[in-house]
Design a protein around this motif. Structure first.
Motif, PDB file in Angstrom:
ATOM      1  N   PHE A   1       0.928  -1.405  -0.016  1.00  0.00           N
ATOM      2  CA  PHE A   1       0.071  -0.273   0.029  1.00  0.00           C
ATOM      3  C   PHE A   1       0.868   1.447  -0.146  1.00  0.00           C
ATOM      4  O   PHE A   1       0.692   2.231  -0.753  1.00  0.00           O
ATOM      5  N   GLU A   2       1.835   1.368   0.599  1.00  0.00           N
ATOM      6  CA  GLU A   2       2.817   2.334   0.906  1.00  0.00           C
ATOM      7  C   GLU A   2       3.477   3.032  -0.442  1.00  0.00           C
ATOM      8  O   GLU A   2       3.523   3.990  -0.757  1.00  0.00           O
ATOM      9  N   PHE A   3       4.199   1.956  -1.163  1.00  0.00           N
ATOM     10  CA  PHE A   3       4.652   2.166  -2.287  1.00  0.00           C
ATOM     11  C   PHE A   3       3.645   2.636  -3.579  1.00  0.00           C
ATOM     12  O   PHE A   3       3.909   3.007  -4.560  1.00  0.00           O
ATOM     13  N   ASN A   4       2.698   1.768  -3.515  1.00  0.00           N
ATOM     14  CA  ASN A   4       1.493   2.054  -4.281  1.00  0.00           C
ATOM     15  C   ASN A   4       1.144   3.516  -4.454  1.00  0.00           C
ATOM     16  O   ASN A   4       0.917   4.211  -5.165  1.00  0.00           O
ATOM     17  N   ALA A   5       0.670   4.047  -3.125  1.00  0.00           N
ATOM     18  CA  ALA A   5       0.541   5.390  -2.988  1.00  0.00           C
ATOM     19  C   ALA A   5       1.518   6.245  -3.274  1.00  0.00           C
ATOM     20  O   ALA A   5       1.382   7.287  -3.973  1.00  0.00           O
ATOM     21  N   LEU A   6       2.915   5.990  -2.959  1.00  0.00           N
ATOM     22  CA  LEU A   6       3.970   6.602  -3.260  1.00  0.00           C
ATOM     23  C   LEU A   6       4.284   7.082  -4.849  1.00  0.00           C
ATOM     24  O   LEU A   6       4.365   8.034  -5.218  1.00  0.00           O
ATOM     25  N   CYS A   7       3.868   6.026  -5.725  1.00  0.00           N
ATOM     26  CA  CYS A   7       3.929   6.040  -6.982  1.00  0.00           C
ATOM     27  C   CYS A   7       2.451   6.449  -7.695  1.00  0.00           C
ATOM     28  O   CYS A   7       2.415   6.023  -8.767  1.00  0.00           O
ATOM     29  N   ASN A   8       1.732   7.076  -6.758  1.00  0.00           N
ATOM     30  CA  ASN A   8       0.433   7.694  -7.296  1.00  0.00           C
ATOM     31  C   ASN A   8      -0.560   6.571  -7.918  1.00  0.00           C
ATOM     32  O   ASN A   8      -1.410   6.918  -8.635  1.00  0.00           O
ATOM     33  N   GLY A   9      -0.790   5.611  -6.996  1.00  0.00           N
ATOM     34  CA  GLY A   9      -1.706   4.605  -7.366  1.00  0.00           C
ATOM     35  C   GLY A   9      -2.839   4.792  -6.528  1.00  0.00           C
ATOM     36  O   GLY A   9      -3.080   5.965  -5.959  1.00  0.00           O
TER      37      GLY A   9
ATOM     38  N   ASN B   1       9.375  11.685  -5.706  1.00  0.00           N
ATOM     39  CA  ASN B   1       8.707  12.742  -5.715  1.00  0.00           C
ATOM     40  C   ASN B   1       7.888  12.991  -4.621  1.00  0.00           C
ATOM     41  O   ASN B   1       7.715  14.120  -3.879  1.00  0.00           O
ATOM     42  N   GLY B   2       7.105  11.941  -4.266  1.00  0.00           N
ATOM     43  CA  GLY B   2       6.117  11.921  -3.074  1.00  0.00           C
ATOM     44  C   GLY B   2       6.524  11.827  -1.697  1.00  0.00           C
ATOM     45  O   GLY B   2       7.829  12.102  -1.272  1.00  0.00           O
ATOM     46  N   GLU B   3       5.698  12.063  -0.850  1.00  0.00           N
ATOM     47  CA  GLU B   3       5.759  12.070   0.640  1.00  0.00           C
ATOM     48  C   GLU B   3       6.411  10.751   1.023  1.00  0.00           C
ATOM     49  O   GLU B   3       5.599   9.783   0.888  1.00  0.00           O
ATOM     50  N   THR B   4       7.666  10.755   1.583  1.00  0.00           N
ATOM     51  CA  THR B   4       8.281   9.382   2.029  1.00  0.00           C
ATOM     52  C   THR B   4       8.374   9.277   3.521  1.00  0.00           C
ATOM     53  O   THR B   4       9.070   8.307   4.236  1.00  0.00           O
ATOM     54  N   ILE B   5       7.924  10.237   4.255  1.00  0.00           N
ATOM     55  CA  ILE B   5       7.947  10.237   5.681  1.00  0.00           C
ATOM     56  C   ILE B   5       7.340   8.765   6.477  1.00  0.00           C
ATOM     57  O   ILE B   5       8.269   8.351   7.396  1.00  0.00           O
ATOM     58  N   SER B   6       6.356   8.404   5.996  1.00  0.00           N
ATOM     59  CA  SER B   6       5.749   7.283   6.481  1.00  0.00           C
ATOM     60  C   SER B   6       6.850   6.017   6.171  1.00  0.00           C
ATOM     61  O   SER B   6       6.847   5.281   7.141  1.00  0.00           O
ATOM     62  N   LEU B   7       7.183   5.759   5.146  1.00  0.00           N
ATOM     63  CA  LEU B   7       8.285   4.824   4.811  1.00  0.00           C
ATOM     64  C   LEU B   7       9.618   4.936   5.572  1.00  0.00           C
ATOM     65  O   LEU B   7      10.156   4.002   5.954  1.00  0.00           O
ATOM     66  N   LYS B   8      10.055   6.308   5.696  1.00  0.00           N
ATOM     67  CA  LYS B   8      11.073   6.209   6.770  1.00  0.00           C
ATOM     68  C   LYS B   8      10.888   5.967   8.105  1.00  0.00           C
ATOM     69  O   LYS B   8      11.737   5.300   8.847  1.00  0.00           O
ATOM     70  N   LYS B   9       9.604   6.561   8.689  1.00  0.00           N
ATOM     71  CA  LYS B   9       9.360   5.966  10.112  1.00  0.00           C
ATOM     72  C   LYS B   9       9.415   4.422  10.048  1.00  0.00           C
ATOM     73  O   LYS B   9       9.722   4.098  11.164  1.00  0.00           O
ATOM     74  N   PHE B  10       8.616   3.971   9.086  1.00  0.00           N
ATOM     75  CA  PHE B  10       8.491   2.388   9.226  1.00  0.00           C
ATOM     76  C   PHE B  10       9.689   1.776   9.272  1.00  0.00           C
ATOM     77  O   PHE B  10       9.862   0.783  10.111  1.00  0.00           O
ATOM     78  N   ALA B  11      10.712   2.295   8.694  1.00  0.00           N
ATOM     79  CA  ALA B  11      12.108   1.483   8.647  1.00  0.00           C
ATOM     80  C   ALA B  11      12.730   1.763  10.052  1.00  0.00           C
ATOM     81  O   ALA B  11      13.272   0.605  10.400  1.00  0.00           O
ATOM     82  N   TYR B  12      12.532   2.905  10.693  1.00  0.00           N
ATOM     83  CA  TYR B  12      13.212   3.016  11.894  1.00  0.00           C
ATOM     84  C   TYR B  12      12.571   2.373  13.111  1.00  0.00           C
ATOM     85  O   TYR B  12      13.020   1.600  13.747  1.00  0.00           O
ATOM     86  N   GLU B  13      10.912   1.965  12.776  1.00  0.00           N
ATOM     87  CA  GLU B  13      10.267   1.422  13.742  1.00  0.00           C
ATOM     88  C   GLU B  13      10.574  -0.361  13.505  1.00  0.00           C
ATOM     89  O   GLU B  13      10.945  -0.749  14.917  1.00  0.00           O
ATOM     90  N   LEU B  14      10.850  -0.614  12.479  1.00  0.00           N
ATOM     91  CA  LEU B  14      11.156  -2.092  12.552  1.00  0.00           C
ATOM     92  C   LEU B  14      12.470  -2.390  13.001  1.00  0.00           C
ATOM     93  O   LEU B  14      12.573  -3.424  13.695  1.00  0.00           O
ATOM     94  N   ALA B  15      13.394  -1.336  12.696  1.00  0.00           N
ATOM     95  CA  ALA B  15      14.879  -1.564  13.528  1.00  0.00           C
ATOM     96  C   ALA B  15      14.659  -1.494  14.921  1.00  0.00           C
ATOM     97  O   ALA B  15      15.474  -1.904  15.677  1.00  0.00           O
ATOM     98  N   GLU B  16      13.789  -0.871  15.561  1.00  0.00           N
ATOM     99  CA  GLU B  16      13.628  -0.472  16.906  1.00  0.00           C
ATOM    100  C   GLU B  16      12.484  -1.576  17.566  1.00  0.00           C
ATOM    101  O   GLU B  16      12.409  -1.376  18.957  1.00  0.00           O
ATOM    102  N   ARG B  17      11.805  -2.446  16.852  1.00  0.00           N
ATOM    103  CA  ARG B  17      10.828  -3.176  17.550  1.00  0.00           C
ATOM    104  C   ARG B  17      11.412  -3.997  18.459  1.00  0.00           C
ATOM    105  O   ARG B  17      12.601  -4.338  18.729  1.00  0.00           O
ATOM    106  N   THR B  18      10.332  -4.364  19.439  1.00  0.00           N
ATOM    107  CA  THR B  18      10.570  -5.355  20.570  1.00  0.00           C
ATOM    108  C   THR B  18       9.983  -6.533  20.479  1.00  0.00           C
ATOM    109  O   THR B  18       9.832  -7.383  21.344  1.00  0.00           O
ATOM    110  N   LYS B  19       9.239  -6.866  19.440  1.00  0.00           N
ATOM    111  CA  LYS B  19       8.536  -7.985  19.254  1.00  0.00           C
ATOM    112  C   LYS B  19       8.307  -8.415  17.546  1.00  0.00           C
ATOM    113  O   LYS B  19       8.706  -7.405  16.830  1.00  0.00           O
TER     114      LYS B  19
END
Length: 290
Positions: free
Chosen positions: A47-55, A272-290
């Motif tokens: 869903f994230e990449f679909n939206a980022l590519c204007n899907g 060109n689109g908004e990538t904040i969500s995907l950046k945040k997601f990458a950091y969340e996965l790196a810091e997850r506890t489960k």
């Protein structure tokens, strides 16, 4: 705001065959594992990449569900006695503990074929076009087959009790874990009609967070508890498996996760689109506890 989680859960339920049939036990077993929750990492990435590519979300739904079905089938099979022989999955008894090994095996098989049925249906072709359907089906088949997820599982099995070197571990984790995450990112982009450069960038992002995801799993296997993780911990050690933790130590693993996460974030620069969500997601996965 688009609710990818509810959309995924609703769509997964709608794609399952009716239980009003002689093989209802099979459908129940499919539903049991498919509705067991989980982080839904792969659907979210579609869903994230679909939206980022204007899907549009409706066009991403079949592919988000397909990759989750492939992931779920792999978990059912991984838990079988002939594989990892685990009794718990996502805090619940493994599929084979509830339905038996035979039905669990077939439930995994049925989820795998249903994934490709969904992606190649006339309805999906109408939503995104036949070319995108074909490309997405090809991507998922490639990354989940002998040179992808299944191949990674074989390397995992033959590496038990062998003190596998880091090179073997890298290949195993790339194929077993990163490939399916990579597939989700690529399918999200492809379903939106992305450019070749965008698909390659999505692929790079997926590969990096996928490997980081597996390294984090290795850390949690020695630092977490059964209740926190929802599955048995310490199984890697019990099965004498080489892991990033056993070869590099927790500190070096943490550094490697950070390096891969930053590489994933950098891959997003071509969009060109908004990538904040995907950046945040990458950091969340790196810091997850489960």
């Amino acid at each position: 705001m688009f609710d990818y989680l509810k959309t995924t859960e609703d769509a997964l339920a709608s794609f399952l065959p009716s239980k009003n049939c002689r093989e209802h036990k099979l459908i129940e077993a499919m539903q049991y594992s498919l509705s067991a929750g989980g982080k839904r990492v792969r659907p979210r990435l579609v869903f994230e990449f679909n939206a980022l590519c204007n899907g549009f979300p409706e066009g991403a739904v079949p592919f988000a569900c397909a990759v989750e079905m492939i992931h779920t089938y792999s978990l059912i099979h991984d838990d079988l006695p002939c594989m990892d022989d685990d009794d718990l999955r996502r805090g619940k008894p493994s599929n084979h503990k509830v339905y038996g090994e035979d039905i669990a095996l077939l439930a995994g098989d049925a989820l795998q074929t249903l994934a490709f049925e969904i992606m190649t249906s006339d309805k999906t072709a109408t939503l995104v076009g036949e070319k995108s359907c074909r490309q997405c089906a090809n991507v998922l088949a490639k990354y989940s087959g002998a040179n992808g997820m299944v191949g990674g599982q074989v390397i995992d099995l033959i590496s038990e009790n062998t003190n596998a070197p880091i090179e073997v571990l890298r290949e195993m984790d790339y194929k077993k874990t990163a490939c399916l995450i990579k597939a989700a990112c690529e399918m999200g982009a492809i379903s939106a009609g992305a450019t070749k450069q965008q698909v390659e960038a999505a692929s790079q992002y997926g590969e990096c967070i996928g490997i980081a995801f597996q390294i984090k799993d290795d850390i949690l296997d020695v630092t977490s508890t059964n209740d926190e993780l929802g599955k048995p911990v310490g199984s890697d050690n019990d099965n004498n498996k080489s892991t990033y933790v056993s070869l590099l130590g927790i500190s070096e693993c943490a550094k490697l996760i950070n390096l891969l996460t930053e590489k994933a974030v950098k891959a997003l620069e071509c969009f060109n689109g908004e990538t904040i969500s995907l950046k945040k997601f990458a950091y969340e996965l790196a810091e997850r506890t489960k």
